[in-house]
Scaffold this motif. Structure first.
Motif, short mmCIF file in Angstrom:
data_model
loop_
_atom_site.label_atom_id
_atom_site.label_comp_id
_atom_site.label_asym_id
_atom_site.label_seq_id
_atom_site.Cartn_x
_atom_site.Cartn_y
_atom_site.Cartn_z
N MET A 1 33.95 14.06 36.27
CA MET A 1 34.44 15.42 36.01
C MET A 1 35.95 15.47 36.20
O MET A 1 36.48 15.06 37.22
N THR A 2 36.66 15.94 35.20
CA THR A 2 38.10 16.07 35.34
C THR A 2 38.46 17.42 35.95
O THR A 2 38.96 17.49 37.06
N PHE A 3 38.18 18.51 35.23
CA PHE A 3 38.53 19.84 35.73
C PHE A 3 37.56 20.85 35.11
O PHE A 3 37.25 20.77 33.92
N ALA A 4 37.09 21.78 35.93
CA ALA A 4 36.21 22.84 35.44
C ALA A 4 36.70 24.17 36.00
O ALA A 4 37.15 24.24 37.15
N ILE A 5 36.60 25.21 35.19
CA ILE A 5 36.99 26.54 35.62
C ILE A 5 35.94 27.54 35.17
O ILE A 5 35.47 27.49 34.03
N HIS A 6 35.57 28.43 36.07
CA HIS A 6 34.68 29.54 35.73
C HIS A 6 35.29 30.81 36.29
O HIS A 6 35.61 30.88 37.49
N ALA A 7 35.48 31.80 35.45
CA ALA A 7 36.05 33.08 35.88
C ALA A 7 35.11 34.20 35.52
O ALA A 7 34.41 34.16 34.50
N SER A 8 35.09 35.23 36.35
CA SER A 8 34.30 36.42 36.08
C SER A 8 35.14 37.65 36.41
O SER A 8 36.23 37.54 36.97
N GLY A 9 34.64 38.81 36.06
CA GLY A 9 35.37 40.04 36.36
C GLY A 9 36.66 40.14 35.57
O GLY A 9 36.75 39.72 34.40
N ALA A 10 37.70 40.67 36.22
CA ALA A 10 38.99 40.90 35.55
C ALA A 10 39.60 39.61 35.05
O ALA A 10 40.27 39.58 34.00
N ALA A 11 39.41 38.51 35.78
CA ALA A 11 39.98 37.23 35.35
C ALA A 11 39.35 36.76 34.05
O ALA A 11 40.03 36.21 33.17
N ARG A 12 38.03 36.96 33.90
CA ARG A 12 37.36 36.56 32.65
C ARG A 12 37.84 37.42 31.48
O ARG A 12 38.07 36.92 30.37
N VAL A 13 38.02 38.71 31.73
CA VAL A 13 38.54 39.59 30.69
C VAL A 13 39.93 39.13 30.25
O VAL A 13 40.26 39.10 29.05
N ALA A 14 40.76 38.76 31.23
CA ALA A 14 42.11 38.28 30.91
C ALA A 14 42.07 37.03 30.05
O ALA A 14 42.87 36.87 29.11
N ILE A 15 41.15 36.13 30.34
CA ILE A 15 41.00 34.91 29.53
C ILE A 15 40.60 35.27 28.10
O ILE A 15 41.20 34.79 27.13
N ASP A 16 39.59 36.12 27.97
CA ASP A 16 39.09 36.47 26.65
C ASP A 16 40.16 37.17 25.81
O ASP A 16 40.22 36.97 24.58
N GLU A 17 41.00 37.98 26.45
CA GLU A 17 42.00 38.75 25.72
C GLU A 17 43.29 37.97 25.44
O GLU A 17 44.01 38.28 24.49
N THR A 18 43.58 36.96 26.28
CA THR A 18 44.89 36.31 26.22
C THR A 18 44.87 34.94 25.57
O THR A 18 45.80 34.57 24.83
N VAL A 19 43.82 34.17 25.82
CA VAL A 19 43.80 32.78 25.35
C VAL A 19 43.86 32.66 23.82
O VAL A 19 44.56 31.77 23.31
#
Length: 535
Positions: A1-19
């Motif tokens: 495993m190199t790197f894994a990220i899981h976000a929920s809540g406001a952080a997940r929304v930020a990912i969906d809107e910004t990435v």
């Protein structure tokens, strides 16, 4: 495993809107390609000479054999202990690499005379010193080098056989060290200190201490393709969005180590993010937490939690830590992804992530005090041996330590934070770090803790250049222990005192409330501070 990220809540929304926009604008590949225009015209000249870290893995490969050969040579001469004299990026990366590898590396990033003496007293006969500084002009590192040179000579050891220098090519230290005959490792000059984990600054001291730096570079190498491609799955893009693009913005980042094999990573992340983003009255303030810290119960709306775990893909972790960012991966991958994510966060915040315009102000103030040697200012009052000094007389109106702390917390804005800064010998009072938990509970706001002067090369930039949200609690010590610095007109005791006073003065000039508490009996007075915070 190199790197894994899981976000929920406001952080997940930020990912969906910004990435998606980051992918569309080819941000990842532009960083990898060294596009200095990415951060705007004002930052372009600085960025053009600060993007070497994207190639650090390949550039650093030849160092592995050189470091291994030097380690074998030192061991053959009886060297079993490595001390690192370095500040900021020169010490924080080697510290996390060595701790994670489980190898002994003595970090000397303090000017407290008792701490310097302890590093000298552990046994010079079997010691090598790594002097690590980009410029060589860092006053702490220069003072430590001079002291060890003299100490080696005093016990009949040639310093040329025991001191190794890591610096930029052509720096004053590079020139003087080579002229003197020291072994010198040069790092890529196009890498800033806080991005230098995978350069000679991170690898030489940790490799000499026994860490497997070849494996570390392999781990980093395995993550390079992931962070370079313009994809919605790019972990660096996702992490950058999660820590910098929430709406309303969560400008404080709680960093928790919870079950990961990596030791000390939050302290490295703290410097990387705070010094890179804390400027132009904006930024992200890292707050290093424990799994039981008060902030986790208080849940301030401006604090985003990042939890460093063994496997961010485990469902039970996602379920238990809703609203948090979970990250996992090898140490090499963590170093690469956080560097990319921090640079991209700078892009999202509209700031230059490669300069540190406010760091020098505290250094200038300290040098001025060392030159002028003004008489110490009288305390506002003394209680149970604790001397109290304040930036605003109103803070001391109560005449008690407890009352001063209450007044300092009362000066906190709604979105504020408390910064505790301990200019003491941390080997004598390591328990002082526990004051952070009490202050966080008492003040009701996110609280940082830094050992001085170490933090001046880390969060010190954010304190002056970031949002005007902080209140500052300095803790100093009055001690009979002191140590001369060869060929310098000041001692270590005078140096650390000037550093504390200089930073307090600069903070006050910026309108930041500052309380300075000087303890005269470390064990008894620390108890007084704990009791005052608890009340």
């Amino acid at each position: 495993m190199t790197f894994a990220i899981h976000a929920s809540g406001a952080a997940r929304v930020a990912i969906d809107e910004t990435v998606p926009a980051l992918v569309h604008d080819l941000i990842a590949s532009r960083v990898t390609g060294g596009d200095a225009a990415l951060w705007g015209p004002a930052a372009e000249s600085e960025a053009s000479i600060r993007l070497g870290w994207v190639e650090a893995v390949s550039v650093s490969r030849p160092l592995v054999a050189e470091i291994a050969a030097l380690r074998a040579d030192l061991q053959a001469k009886g060297v079993t202990r490595v001390v690192l004299a370095g500040m900021g990026g020169s010490s924080l990366a080697p510290e996390v690499i060595a701790q994670t590898a489980g190898v002994p590396l003595t970090i000397l990033d303090s000017t407290a005379p008792g701490q310097v003496l302890a590093a000298l007293d552990e046994g010079l006969q079997n010691t090598a010193l790594v002097v690590s500084s980009k410029s060589g002009s860092t006053v702490e590192t220069d003072s430590q080098r001079r002291t060890f040179e003299a100490a080696f000579r005093d016990v009949g050891i040639d310093p040329l056989e025991r001191i190794i220098v890591v610096t930029d090519p052509g720096s004053p230290l590079d020139v003087s060290a080579r002229e003197a005959g020291y072994r010198v490792f040069n790092a890529d000059p196009n890498v800033g200190g806080r991005y230098s984990a995978l350069t000679a600054f991170g690898l030489v001291p940790s490799g000499l201490a026994g860490a497997d730096i070849d494996e570390l570079l392999n781990e980093a190498d395995a993550s390079l393709l992931e962070v370079a491609i313009d994809s919605a799955d790019n972990p660096a893009l996702r992490l950058a969005a999660a820590i910098s693009a929430t709406s309303p913005r969560r400008d404080k980042l709680g960093l928790i180590t919870d079950g990961t094999h990596i030791n000390g990573l939050p302290d490295w992340i703290e410097q990387l993010i705070a010094e890179s983003t804390g400027k132009d009255s904006t930024g992200i303030l890292p707050v290093v937490l424990l799994p039981v810290s008060p902030e986790l119960d208080a849940k301030p709306s401006d604090l985003q939690i990042v939890r460093l775990v063994d496997d961010a893909n485990e469902f039970h972790l996602r379920e238990r830590h809703e609203g948090e960012i979970l990250v996992s991966g090898s140490l090499g991958a963590q170093l690469v992804v956080w560097e990319y994510a921090t640079a991209i966060a700078g892009y999202l915040l509209g700031i230059n992530p490669f300069d540190q315009p406010d760091v020098e102000s505290a250094k200038v103030a300290a040098r001025g005090l060392l030159d002028a040697r003004p008489a110490p200012t009288a305390p506002a009052f003394v209680e149970n041996g604790v001397e109290v000094r304040v930036s605003d007389p109103a803070l001391a109106a109560s005449g008690t330590v407890e009352g001063v702390l209450d007044a300092l917390w009362a000066a906190l804005p709604e979105d504020g934070y408390v910064s505790i800064q301990a200019y003491v010998n941390r080997l004598d009072v390591p328990q002082l770090q526990g004051l952070r938990e009490l202050v966080a509970a008492d003040s009701g706001r996110p609280t940082t803790f830094g050992w001085g002067p170490r933090f001046l090369h880390s969060t010190g930039q954010y304190h002056k250049g970031g949002p005007a949200q902080g209140v500052f609690l300095q803790i100093l010590e009055r001690t009979d222990v002191d140590l001369e610095i060869p060929e310098r007109p000041f001692t270590f005791g005078q140096l650390i005192e000037a550093q504390a006073a200089g930073d307090a003065g600069v903070l006050a000039e910026h309108g930041r409330p500052v309380v300075s508490l000087t303890i005269t009996d470390s064990s008894a007075d620390v108890l007084t501070l704990f009791e005052a915070a608890q009340k």
